[in-house]
Motif scaffolding. Structure first.
Motif, PDB file in Angstrom:
ATOM      1  N   TRP A 243       3.554   0.296   6.009  1.00 32.87           N
ATOM      2  CA  TRP A 243       3.059   1.507   5.018  1.00 32.87           C
ATOM      3  C   TRP A 243       3.990   2.533   5.023  1.00 32.87           C
ATOM      4  CZ3 TRP A 243      -2.895   1.879   4.658  1.00 32.87           C
ATOM      5  CH2 TRP A 243      -3.157   2.628   3.612  1.00 32.87           C
TER       6      TRP A 243
ATOM      7  N   THR B 173       0.961   4.216  -2.598  1.00 36.94           N
ATOM      8  CA  THR B 173       0.516   5.527  -2.084  1.00 36.94           C
ATOM      9  C   THR B 173       1.565   6.426  -3.029  1.00 36.94           C
ATOM     10  OG1 THR B 173      -0.269   4.825  -0.106  1.00 36.94           O
ATOM     11  CG2 THR B 173       0.277   7.183  -0.404  1.00 36.94           C
TER      12      THR B 173
ATOM     13  N   VAL C  14      -0.879  10.700   4.212  1.00 35.46           N
ATOM     14  CA  VAL C  14      -1.067   9.079   4.677  1.00 35.46           C
ATOM     15  C   VAL C  14      -0.025   8.732   5.645  1.00 35.46           C
ATOM     16  CG1 VAL C  14      -1.019   7.089   3.650  1.00 35.46           C
ATOM     17  CG2 VAL C  14      -1.630   8.790   2.245  1.00 35.46           C
TER      18      VAL C  14
ATOM     19  N   LEU D 196       0.759  -1.156   0.064  1.00 34.06           N
ATOM     20  CA  LEU D 196       0.025   0.006  -0.004  1.00 34.06           C
ATOM     21  C   LEU D 196       0.940   1.117  -0.151  1.00 34.06           C
ATOM     22  CD1 LEU D 196      -2.648  -1.046   2.690  1.00 34.06           C
ATOM     23  CD2 LEU D 196      -3.037  -0.826   0.079  1.00 34.06           C
ATOM     24  N   GLY D 197       1.958   1.197   0.754  1.00 33.87           N
ATOM     25  CA  GLY D 197       2.872   2.365   0.773  1.00 33.87           C
ATOM     26  C   GLY D 197       3.455   2.563  -0.573  1.00 33.87           C
TER      27      GLY D 197
ATOM     28  N   LYS E  47       0.811  13.474  -1.973  1.00 35.81           N
ATOM     29  CA  LYS E  47      -0.286  13.283  -0.801  1.00 35.81           C
ATOM     30  C   LYS E  47       0.334  12.268   0.158  1.00 35.81           C
ATOM     31  CE  LYS E  47      -3.284  15.956  -2.627  1.00 35.81           C
ATOM     32  NZ  LYS E  47      -3.659  17.474  -1.930  1.00 35.81           N
ATOM     33  N   ALA E  48       1.451  11.619  -0.007  1.00 33.65           N
ATOM     34  CA  ALA E  48       2.075  10.635   0.576  1.00 33.65           C
ATOM     35  C   ALA E  48       2.353  11.063   2.161  1.00 33.65           C
ATOM     36  CB  ALA E  48       3.388  10.172   0.077  1.00 33.65           C
TER      37      ALA E  48
END
Length: 492
Positions: free
Chosen positions: A347, A298, A309, A294-295, A305-306
């Motif tokens: 993540w 992202t 998150v 998922l990381g 936008k990381a």
């Protein structure tokens, strides 16, 4: 053959020209080699728990003494990051990878013949840990220098490999020890680690890596700096946004290692058996791998936008960890907790290097990677100790898990501070331009020939040039130099 540094040509990249080895061709071979290298050293790194039990069985001694093997190996991996960055800048990433492979293979091979646990602490702890520190920095930085357009994807997927290595390390370690015994297992691990030298040979310096080293050498000569001051650059810590991001990195490493070390004992105190602990660790590994995936997604789909998150997952994990004592009595609660911790620490792990680059830029890759791992080491080394101390003082893990959760929440606040500082216009990665005879050119259009900075489409020397830029210390468009014929850069 590489040109001598004084004659090295720094080729332009970006809009002006396409480099034949960046984002294409040999870059994909290097990416495959780097992923294999990550698998090679991470499998043995996460095998420390299995080796710990085998060492106690063979040599005896105290639990603390046997744990020093893994402590040195993991600690040196983190704390040698800045030193490995010096080697990357001074020689090349290839040199660091090969040197690390030599250290780890010699360390494991010699562990098969030493007579006592004290010697194993040095061979499998210090020597192997030194090799880990050299290799890990070299392979990640080499990969970063080979990609521009696909840089975030390539770097984040490299940490996805770590999750796979974590999953297979314990079963593989148990198989080797049961089948061949500890001494022969050490020799097998040494032969595997020797393949890091092959990985290093494949990771020849890219054109960007050569150019960055040449530019740093040029700036060092212009500023008459020593090699040590030029290549061990702690000035990045003056970047408030990046410093706060590093603090948040320490926070999730603090919680990760604290819980990873003490959760098995907590489960045992609740009446769990060995197979329960093994299953919990498998769940953690799977969740951690999913988090890394998922990381990677992202930073690939939402690069800018990381950071949002990053702080969000720390908040969620911090709250869940702080409240763990209220739902830990149920078996399902333990699995829920283990899953969220694995997910929400994997993540940010996959996003760490791409986010570091977004704060400091490609020319500071080696230094940024070294500092990131240094701060990881601070969290890794302090977390288990503090949590263990709280348990010994209170006789309960209640305050220990609450502390880990609070640290995660503080880390999210630090990440929020990094995000705020990053948007104020004074903490963005430095972007440089150069004024040549009244014409301002961007950094991507610059070239350096025989120690002269010139535009790509011209062979003019740097006579009458001024470098402009913005970072924490100067406004955008303000000259970084007051005089002509002098070159100053925050690249070094």
């Amino acid at each position: 053959m590489e040109r001598p540094m004084d004659e090295h040509i720094i080729r332009p990249y970006g809009r002006s020209k396409i480099r034949p080895d960046i984002d294409r061709g040999w870059a994909w071979v290097v990416m495959a080699a780097v992923y294999m290298g990550m698998m090679i050293y991470c499998i043995t790194l996460y095998m420390n728990g299995v080796l710990y039990l085998a060492l106690l069985d063979k040599y005896g001694g105290t639990d603390v003494k046997a744990s020093l093997v893994g402590a040195f190996a993991g600690g040196l991996l983190c704390f040698l990051g800045p030193v490995a960055g010096i080697l990357n800048n001074l020689f090349s990433c290839r040199f660091s990878i090969v040197l690390g492979g030599v250290f780890t293979s010699v360390g494991f091979a010699s562990s098969a013949f030493v007579p006592s646990l004290d010697w194993v602490i040095f061979t499998a702890g210090v020597l192997v840990g030194t090799g880990y520190g050299m290799s890990s920095s070299g392979i990640i930085c080499s990969l970063g220098f080979y990609f521009k357009r696909y840089q975030n994807q390539a770097l984040s997927c490299a940490f996805l490999v770590v999750g796979v290595a974590m999953f297979v390390s314990a079963p593989l370690g148990l198989y080797l020890i049961d089948k061949f015994g500890l001494s022969q297992a050490f020799l097998i691990l040494a032969s595997v680690q020797l393949q890091m030298c092959v990985v290093g040979v494949i990771c020849r310096p890219s054109t960007i890596e050569q150019d960055v080293r040449a530019l740093k050498n040029l700036v060092r000569k212009k500023k008459t700096e020593s090699l040590f001051n030029s290549y061990l650059d702690f000035s990045l810590l003056t970047n408030k946004a990046y410093f706060l991001f590093l603090l948040s990195t320490s926070a999730w490493n603090f919680a990760l290692t604290s819980v990873h070390v003490h959760l098995p004992n907590y489960v045992f105190k609740l009446g769990g058996q060995s197979h329960d602990i093994s299953l919990i660790m498998i769940v953690f590994s799977v969740a951690n791998t999913i988090g890394r995936l998922l990381g990677s997604f992202t930073v690939t789909k939402g690069q800018y936008k990381a950071i949002y998150v990053h702080l969000l997952v720390l908040v969620i994990s911090g709250v869940a960890t702080s409240l763990f004592m209220f739902y830990s009595k149920e078996v399902a609660g333990i699995y829920i907790f283990t899953s969220q911790l694995g997910l929400f620490t994997g993540w940010p792990n996959a996003m760490m290097t791409p986010l570091s680059l977004s704060f400091v830029g490609i020319t500071k890759l080696s230094e940024a990677y070294g500092l990131a791992y240094l701060f990881c080491g601070i969290g890794v080394s302090t977390g288990p100790v503090l949590i263990g101390y709280l348990y010994s003082m209170t006789g309960s893990y209640e305050y220990s898990f609450i502390t880990a959760g609070v640290v995660l929440i503080l880390g999210s606040l630090s990440g929020f501070g990094a995000m705020c500082c990053r948007t104020d216009g004074h903490n963005k990665p430095a972007v440089y331009s150069i004024d040549v005879e009244g014409e301002k050119l961007e950094e991507e259009e610059l070239t350096v020939v025989d120690n002269h900075v010139t535009p790509d489409r011209s062979s003019l020397s740097a006579s009458g040039t001024r470098i402009y830029g913005h970072d924490e210390t100067c406004e955008q468009g303000q000259p970084l130099l007051g005089e002509k014929n002098e070159i100053k850069s925050h690249f070094s």
